[in-house]
Design a protein around this motif. Structure first.
Motif, mmCIF file in Angstrom:
data_model
loop_
_atom_site.group_PDB
_atom_site.id
_atom_site.type_symbol
_atom_site.label_atom_id
_atom_site.label_comp_id
_atom_site.label_asym_id
_atom_site.label_seq_id
_atom_site.Cartn_x
_atom_site.Cartn_y
_atom_site.Cartn_z
ATOM 1 N N PHE A 203 17.084 15.940 -4.559
ATOM 2 C CA PHE A 203 15.887 16.274 -5.275
ATOM 3 C C PHE A 203 14.954 15.097 -5.219
ATOM 4 O O PHE A 203 13.825 15.185 -5.285
ATOM 5 N N ALA A 204 15.551 13.936 -5.388
ATOM 6 C CA ALA A 204 14.751 12.668 -5.362
ATOM 7 C C ALA A 204 13.887 12.337 -4.109
ATOM 8 O O ALA A 204 12.929 12.080 -4.067
ATOM 9 N N ILE A 205 14.693 12.758 -2.992
ATOM 10 C CA ILE A 205 14.012 12.738 -1.779
ATOM 11 C C ILE A 205 12.939 13.675 -1.503
ATOM 12 O O ILE A 205 11.825 13.434 -1.031
ATOM 13 N N LEU A 206 12.978 14.780 -2.346
ATOM 14 C CA LEU A 206 12.055 15.959 -2.125
ATOM 15 C C LEU A 206 11.053 15.559 -2.854
ATOM 16 O O LEU A 206 9.762 15.407 -2.550
ATOM 17 N N ILE A 207 11.118 14.690 -4.061
ATOM 18 C CA ILE A 207 9.990 14.371 -4.776
ATOM 19 C C ILE A 207 9.350 13.100 -4.194
ATOM 20 O O ILE A 207 8.074 13.273 -4.168
ATOM 21 N N TYR A 208 10.242 12.202 -3.571
ATOM 22 C CA TYR A 208 9.372 11.015 -3.025
ATOM 23 C C TYR A 208 8.545 11.684 -1.623
ATOM 24 O O TYR A 208 7.261 11.289 -1.569
ATOM 25 N N PHE A 209 8.936 12.713 -1.063
ATOM 26 C CA PHE A 209 8.130 13.363 0.036
ATOM 27 C C PHE A 209 7.087 14.063 -0.235
ATOM 28 O O PHE A 209 5.933 13.705 -0.019
ATOM 29 N N PHE A 210 6.936 14.748 -1.431
ATOM 30 C CA PHE A 210 5.963 15.475 -1.901
ATOM 31 C C PHE A 210 4.911 14.550 -2.643
ATOM 32 O O PHE A 210 3.658 14.718 -2.331
ATOM 33 N N ILE A 211 5.132 13.652 -3.438
ATOM 34 C CA ILE A 211 4.343 12.589 -4.076
ATOM 35 C C ILE A 211 3.742 11.936 -2.972
ATOM 36 O O ILE A 211 2.399 11.719 -2.994
ATOM 37 N N PHE A 212 4.292 11.182 -1.916
ATOM 38 C CA PHE A 212 3.691 10.612 -1.032
ATOM 39 C C PHE A 212 2.793 11.366 0.000
ATOM 40 O O PHE A 212 1.563 11.212 0.357
ATOM 41 N N PHE A 213 3.243 12.589 0.394
ATOM 42 C CA PHE A 213 2.554 13.440 1.315
ATOM 43 C C PHE A 213 1.290 14.084 0.797
ATOM 44 O O PHE A 213 0.134 13.644 1.392
ATOM 45 N N TYR A 214 1.452 14.541 -0.562
ATOM 46 C CA TYR A 214 0.218 15.145 -1.034
ATOM 47 C C TYR A 214 -0.588 14.057 -1.746
ATOM 48 O O TYR A 214 -1.997 14.462 -1.821
ATOM 49 N N SER A 215 -0.160 12.913 -2.041
ATOM 50 C CA SER A 215 -1.098 12.003 -2.755
ATOM 51 C C SER A 215 -2.053 11.337 -1.559
ATOM 52 O O SER A 215 -3.342 10.930 -1.640
ATOM 53 N N ASN A 216 -1.190 11.164 -0.453
ATOM 54 C CA ASN A 216 -2.055 10.796 0.692
ATOM 55 C C ASN A 216 -3.114 11.806 1.246
ATOM 56 O O ASN A 216 -4.194 11.418 1.768
ATOM 57 N N GLN A 217 -2.898 13.041 1.265
ATOM 58 C CA GLN A 217 -3.954 14.055 1.311
ATOM 59 C C GLN A 217 -4.991 13.845 0.391
ATOM 60 O O GLN A 217 -6.243 14.191 0.909
ATOM 61 N N VAL A 218 -4.921 13.486 -0.862
ATOM 62 C CA VAL A 218 -5.910 13.399 -1.663
ATOM 63 C C VAL A 218 -6.876 12.147 -1.236
ATOM 64 O O VAL A 218 -7.999 12.097 -1.120
ATOM 65 N N MET A 219 -6.149 11.122 -0.655
ATOM 66 C CA MET A 219 -6.835 9.682 -0.424
ATOM 67 C C MET A 219 -7.752 10.284 0.958
ATOM 68 O O MET A 219 -8.874 10.010 1.277
ATOM 69 N N ARG A 220 -6.986 10.952 1.986
ATOM 70 C CA ARG A 220 -7.824 11.289 3.198
ATOM 71 C C ARG A 220 -8.856 12.210 2.842
ATOM 72 O O ARG A 220 -9.993 12.033 3.553
ATOM 73 N N GLY A 221 -8.737 13.382 1.825
ATOM 74 C CA GLY A 221 -9.885 14.162 1.340
ATOM 75 C C GLY A 221 -10.841 13.241 0.717
ATOM 76 O O GLY A 221 -12.108 13.436 1.394
ATOM 77 N N VAL A 222 -10.687 12.460 0.310
ATOM 78 C CA VAL A 222 -11.819 11.534 -0.397
ATOM 79 C C VAL A 222 -12.559 10.662 0.795
ATOM 80 O O VAL A 222 -13.743 10.735 0.808
ATOM 81 N N ILE A 223 -11.803 10.095 1.582
ATOM 82 C CA ILE A 223 -12.274 9.207 2.589
ATOM 83 C C ILE A 223 -13.167 10.147 3.698
ATOM 84 O O ILE A 223 -14.445 9.816 4.134
ATOM 85 N N GLU A 224 -12.649 11.344 4.148
ATOM 86 C CA GLU A 224 -13.284 12.357 4.793
ATOM 87 C C GLU A 224 -14.545 12.682 4.239
ATOM 88 O O GLU A 224 -15.646 12.927 4.927
#
Length: 456
Positions: A203-224
């Motif tokens: 579950f910890a790996i899953l949270i790590y993946f979800f937080i990093f992946f979707y937070s990174n999508q927020v950043m990319r959306g802002v830059i775009e």
């Protein structure tokens, strides 16, 4: 006064309408992507396939092998004790002469029907070495069974020849001890902390993946939006804070949607496996412990073959694990997505984010390392501290919850700090986002960023 109240309510309705539009846009554009659909459907299928493989290997009906025991010294007394020779992985046959080499075993026609040769020469009592030759590499289960039976029989031979013990007395001494480490506060609990820690780590790996992946999508959306100058049009009708909040909420809902689909599909899959594929594996009536019969150990290992299934279906509190996953994913995502939104507002292109993203993700990486260390040391002090610190608690705490080593006080403190940190990072992100989102052609310095925080 009535006029002002109407204006306030009207403004509030407009704000909520705009916020819903932003959330809907962020959510729909991502959910409709083929990559989202592919990963959402394929990952549960892979997970169920893995579970099926593990369970199937635990019950797989393997071909029974014929084992020839070359025992000129009579160490086994021409007998191997087996609970049921017809339903065991191996049948044993004896040869009174020594077989010189593997080549003789392979080429001599009289050994053609045998699959494995056990060579017990006259030096076995001294060098404690037994050699086994196989024609086709057997499974680990078969190897372990043969090794266990041969070794047990040789030990019995020495006990009967060198002592005054009877076979029944010797086998009684050899019965294994059921040794367990139990929590004094919960003496009825089971000693499965290592396996529960593994589930928590998953579950910890899953949270790590979800937080990093979707937070990174927020950043990319802002830059775009910033580089395409679309944000200038959006800001004319929506406040920067509402834009940021809508973007974070919409992308977060994408992550929650994906996870809940995984939960539902995996749950249905495990249920179908239990009902239609492995109905006997989850029936406690088929689980027998080790027992003695006529001085022989029988039924040893039957319970262990169902241990994994028992753990998956009965020992894991899936409701608790999923509940705390949702709590810490939401909290962790809101914290890191706000930080990533700040980074996106501070830069003009994705290449400029590298130096800023690495320091931000270091707590996540460190939390992952601490979570892996807790697999062997669940009560470590560093694990307790990292389960409280908001930047690392989303990953570390789920491991402690799975193991059951977290106190209610620490859990409450961790959640409260997570909420307070989310509020603080949201406030900072709103300040920086409001100014940085409209800046072009200039890389903001840290001094300028600090000034943005002071703007009202």
């Amino acid at each position: 006064m009535t006029f002002l109240l109407k204006q306030y309510n009207k403004q509030k309705e407009v704000t909520m309408s705009n916020l819903k539009l932003i959330i809907g846009r962020e959510y729909n554009t991502r959910v409709r992507k083929k990559s989202f659909l592919a990963t959402t459907i394929l990952i549960p299928i892979v997970f169920i396939g893995f579970m099926f493989g593990v369970m199937y290997l635990g019950l797989e009906d393997e071909k029974q092998v014929k084992v020839l025991v070359a025992d000129p010294g009579g160490w086994c007394g021409t007998k191997i004790f087996q609970e049921d020779p017809l339903n065991t992985p191996a049948q044993f046959y004896f040869y009174e002469n020594y077989i010189d080499s593997a080549a003789q075993f392979l080429n001599d026609p009289k050994f053609e029907e045998y699959d494995i040769l056990i060579s017990l020469n006259e030096k076995v009592p001294q060098n404690r070495r037994v050699v086994a030759y196989y024609k086709k590499n057997p499974s680990l289960k078969i190897k372990s069974y043969i090794e266990n039976r041969i070794e047990a029989r040789i030990r019995e031979y020495f006990a009967l020849k060198k002592t005054d013990l009877t076979l029944q007395q010797y086998n009684l001494i050899q019965l294994p001890f059921d040794f367990k480490f139990l929590d004094a506060l919960d003496p009825e609990g089971k000693d499965d902390s290592a396996r529960r820690a593994t589930v928590g780590f998953g579950f910890a790996i899953l949270i790590y993946f979800f937080i990093f992946f979707y937070s990174n999508q927020v950043m990319r959306g802002v830059i775009e939006e910033k580089t395409n100058r679309v944000v200038e049009i959006i800001i004319s009708s929506v406040k920067p804070f509402h834009l940021m909040l809508g973007k974070i909420t919409g992308i977060g809902l994408v992550g929650l949607t994906q996870f809940m689909i995984w939960v539902v599909m995996s749950g249905i899959g495990l249920f179908l496996l239990r009902i239609f594929v492995f109905p006997d594996m989850v029936d406690p009536a088929n689980w027998d412990a080790a027992a003695m019969e006529n001085g022989e150990i029988v039924n040893q290992g039957i319970a262990q073959s169902n241990d994994f299934v028992n753990f998956i279906y009965f020992d894991i509190n899936w409701f608790v694990m999923i509940s705390f996953f949702l709590i810490y994913f939401i909290g962790g995502f809101l914290i890191y997505s706000g930080i990533f939104a700040m980074i996106g507002a501070m830069v003009d292109s994705e290449t400029d984010t590298q130096q800023l993203v690495l320091p931000v993700t270091m707590p996540l990486i460190l939390a992952y390392l601490v979570a892996s260390l807790m697999l062997t040391n669940p009560e470590s002090v560093i694990g307790t501290w990292f389960s409280v610190i908001p930047l690392t608690s989303p990953i570390v705490m789920v491991v402690k919850v799975a193991i059951g080593t977290v106190s209610p006080f620490i859990l409450i403190v961790s959640i409260v700090l997570l909420i307070l940190t989310f509020i603080a990072t949201t406030w900072m992100a709103a300040k920086i986002y409001r100014t940085g989102i409209l800046m072009y052609g200039k890389k903001a310095s840290w001094r300028e960023v600090l000034k943005w925080l002071k703007y009202k």
